[in-house]
Design a protein around this motif. Sequence first.
Motif, PDB file in Angstrom:
ATOM      1  N   ARG A  99       1.526 -38.423  -1.353  1.00  0.00           N
ATOM      2  CA  ARG A  99       0.438 -38.857  -2.374  1.00  0.00           C
ATOM      3  C   ARG A  99      -0.627 -39.659  -1.752  1.00  0.00           C
ATOM      4  O   ARG A  99      -1.776 -39.577  -1.740  1.00  0.00           O
ATOM      5  N   ALA A 153      -2.478 -37.611   0.842  1.00  0.00           N
ATOM      6  CA  ALA A 153      -3.131 -36.860   0.287  1.00  0.00           C
ATOM      7  C   ALA A 153      -4.596 -37.283   0.018  1.00  0.00           C
ATOM      8  O   ALA A 153      -5.515 -37.018  -0.103  1.00  0.00           O
ATOM      9  N   THR A 154      -4.340 -38.649  -0.516  1.00  0.00           N
ATOM     10  CA  THR A 154      -5.489 -39.740  -0.877  1.00  0.00           C
ATOM     11  C   THR A 154      -6.372 -39.740   0.392  1.00  0.00           C
ATOM     12  O   THR A 154      -7.661 -39.838   0.423  1.00  0.00           O
ATOM     13  N   LYS A 170      -6.557 -37.948   2.757  1.00  0.00           N
ATOM     14  CA  LYS A 170      -7.319 -36.570   3.372  1.00  0.00           C
ATOM     15  C   LYS A 170      -8.483 -36.481   2.448  1.00  0.00           C
ATOM     16  O   LYS A 170      -9.401 -36.142   2.880  1.00  0.00           O
ATOM     17  N   ALA A 171      -8.364 -36.753   1.145  1.00  0.00           N
ATOM     18  CA  ALA A 171      -9.584 -36.707   0.409  1.00  0.00           C
ATOM     19  C   ALA A 171     -10.542 -37.674   0.854  1.00  0.00           C
ATOM     20  O   ALA A 171     -11.797 -37.147   0.479  1.00  0.00           O
ATOM     21  N   PRO A 211      -5.110 -32.547  -1.256  1.00  0.00           N
ATOM     22  CA  PRO A 211      -5.734 -33.554  -2.173  1.00  0.00           C
ATOM     23  C   PRO A 211      -6.478 -33.336  -3.405  1.00  0.00           C
ATOM     24  O   PRO A 211      -6.571 -33.996  -4.028  1.00  0.00           O
ATOM     25  N   LEU A 242      -4.583 -34.225  -6.305  1.00  0.00           N
ATOM     26  CA  LEU A 242      -4.602 -35.686  -6.874  1.00  0.00           C
ATOM     27  C   LEU A 242      -5.362 -35.862  -8.267  1.00  0.00           C
ATOM     28  O   LEU A 242      -4.857 -37.033  -9.179  1.00  0.00           O
ATOM     29  N   THR A 270     -12.974 -31.113  -8.236  1.00  0.00           N
ATOM     30  CA  THR A 270     -12.410 -30.980  -7.059  1.00  0.00           C
ATOM     31  C   THR A 270     -13.229 -30.141  -6.048  1.00  0.00           C
ATOM     32  O   THR A 270     -13.454 -30.110  -5.169  1.00  0.00           O
ATOM     33  N   LEU A 272     -12.781 -30.318  -2.159  1.00  0.00           N
ATOM     34  CA  LEU A 272     -11.474 -30.269  -2.125  1.00  0.00           C
ATOM     35  C   LEU A 272     -10.921 -29.048  -2.398  1.00  0.00           C
ATOM     36  O   LEU A 272      -9.676 -28.733  -2.213  1.00  0.00           O
ATOM     37  N   ASN A 321      -2.970 -44.340  -6.517  1.00  0.00           N
ATOM     38  CA  ASN A 321      -2.630 -43.963  -5.233  1.00  0.00           C
ATOM     39  C   ASN A 321      -2.822 -44.817  -4.153  1.00  0.00           C
ATOM     40  O   ASN A 321      -3.484 -44.245  -3.038  1.00  0.00           O
TER      41      ASN A 321
END
Lengths: 390, 233
Positions: free
Chosen positions: A299, A302-303, A305-306, A386, A389, B55, B60, B98
């Motif tokens: 997670r 992935a954050t 990556k975003a 991402p 998320l 997204t 994304l 996160n």
Amino acid sequence: MSRLLERLLGRLPIGWLQLVHQRGRFAAALSGVAFANVLVFVQLGLMSSMGVSTLRPYQFFQGDILISAADANTLTEGGNVARQWMLQALADPDVVAGMGLFVALVPWDRGETDISLTTFGIDPFRADFLAPEIAADIGVLQVQDAAILDRLARGLTQEEAAAIRLQTPLSFESQGRTLTAYDTFAGGGGFGGDGYLLVSDQTFLSLFPARSSGAPDHILLRLSPGAQPDAVADRLKTLIADPTLRIRSYADAMDEEVRFQQTQRPTGVIFGFGVLIGVLVGIVIVFQVLSADVADHLREYATFKAMGYGQSFFLGVVVEEAVILGMLGFIPGVIAGWGILTLMARVTTLPLFISFGMAVTVFIGTVVFSALSGMIATRRLAAADPADLF
Amino acid sequence: MPDEDFSIQASALNHWFGTGEARKQALFDIDLRIKRGSFVVMVGASGSGKTTLLTLLGCLREIQDGSVILLGKELRHATPAQNVRLRRRLGFIFQAHNLHESLTARQNVLMGLQVKGHIDKTASDRAAAHVLGLLGLADRLDYLPANLSGGQKQRVAIGRAIVGNPDVVLADEPTAALDWDTAANVVDLLKRLGQARGTSTLMVTHDNRILDRADRVLTLEDGRLVGDEDRRA
């Protein structure tokens, strides 16, 4: 450590911070890497010891060319060689001297422990064929049944060995005869015997009546200064065109025997596999640790990556972890490996140790294979999407 | 055509999930333009397509049909590398914070700066501390997320999103875990960013009090943009 890594990497040392955040897992991972290192060190130590102990008897002698039977893969094996070939070899202008070398295992009943000594029968008048330490004492072998004993032989105590001298020789029974050791030299136990014994060729023939003085196990030749052993060996192969013989330089004979012991003998192959298994265990452990670590942080990754971090960043983090594990796991590994090999050397009298070259090789191998495991573990990062998320 | 006045321009945007008979359309013919520096709120029931739209606008997901021009760049047929580069100019605030559990509050915020390349450590440390100070976390700089409350964690995540002075902030319920005073402070901060640096914010929220502070409110219903209310007047 964090600051040093931050300076080195030019970014936050996320790999290091992740590792130390879960101290239990970090300690387990380091233990795993250390364990793999110990496996590799022990197997490499045994392999190296096989090489050292294989070469040990060659170091008792000084020669340039060795003539052996075609099936003599080692110094202690193979058929006999007719002495006439030595006389023929002496016809070459560069061959200045020759000596027959007899070899056999001699049992020594030591009461509680029976040991076997690899015994060399030599010409006691040819000191020029012996290493200086032995050559100085060779005179005693002119006496029938006299011997020079390996003071590092298994089963021989240090006190016993130290007491052996001309005034207080050590006598023992073997092959139905009484041998008397008047002096000692440094040999050591090997994989084929518990130590070494030097006797004259005449004493050797008395111990083994079936053997003939005209058929030693090997013929050692010395060449004139400046002569090329390989070139002379080639000439001798033409001069003595007998397919049952093996004519090679002394250096080649040493190399070939080490290679034979390490690649053809089951023990050598087993040690080689041991090294391989150690490497595989290390790869699997590091991979498992890193793989679990990546899965635990999907997670967060992935954050990142975003946020715009690319694959090279993730690869860098995981490889950073892998290299840290490899480097830090090496330290307890080399200490434990050294301890185990020292203990084994004491028990077996084998030359077991960790050489500097071996340590450097294992260190580099550990870091490289750890990094490789890390790279494989980054495949799990593909699961970090991402878009999930939000 | 890209228009310099707009951070985001979407036209005839459609999106589907699944394939074959299971294929389901999530967005229908969305036309949307968001001005630089504006604070836009998006509302809609669960499953109305808000998240899908976020997204898509945040590079994304791949654009399947229609067009999205983000910060002057067409996203349709953009390569992954182009998307990654573009995302570095955005700030994401997720409903779940996160945060990276091994990093302190300051380090988590620094991650929002490091993505832009090498920046002087002293300057970046100062910037991270400054942003956390603005969010009321000056005394929590070196705390790990495990030692922060839910609201504090969310504020760290907001700090991470805005520390790099993004051109666009995409936020999904960022104030859900915050009390009203803190939430209002966050909204004011985002609005100030818009005025000072031209940062556009598109925020999904159900908090009516935030609607009152928005420049514009978009309403999504079953994948369609059914409401677009300008509240600046």
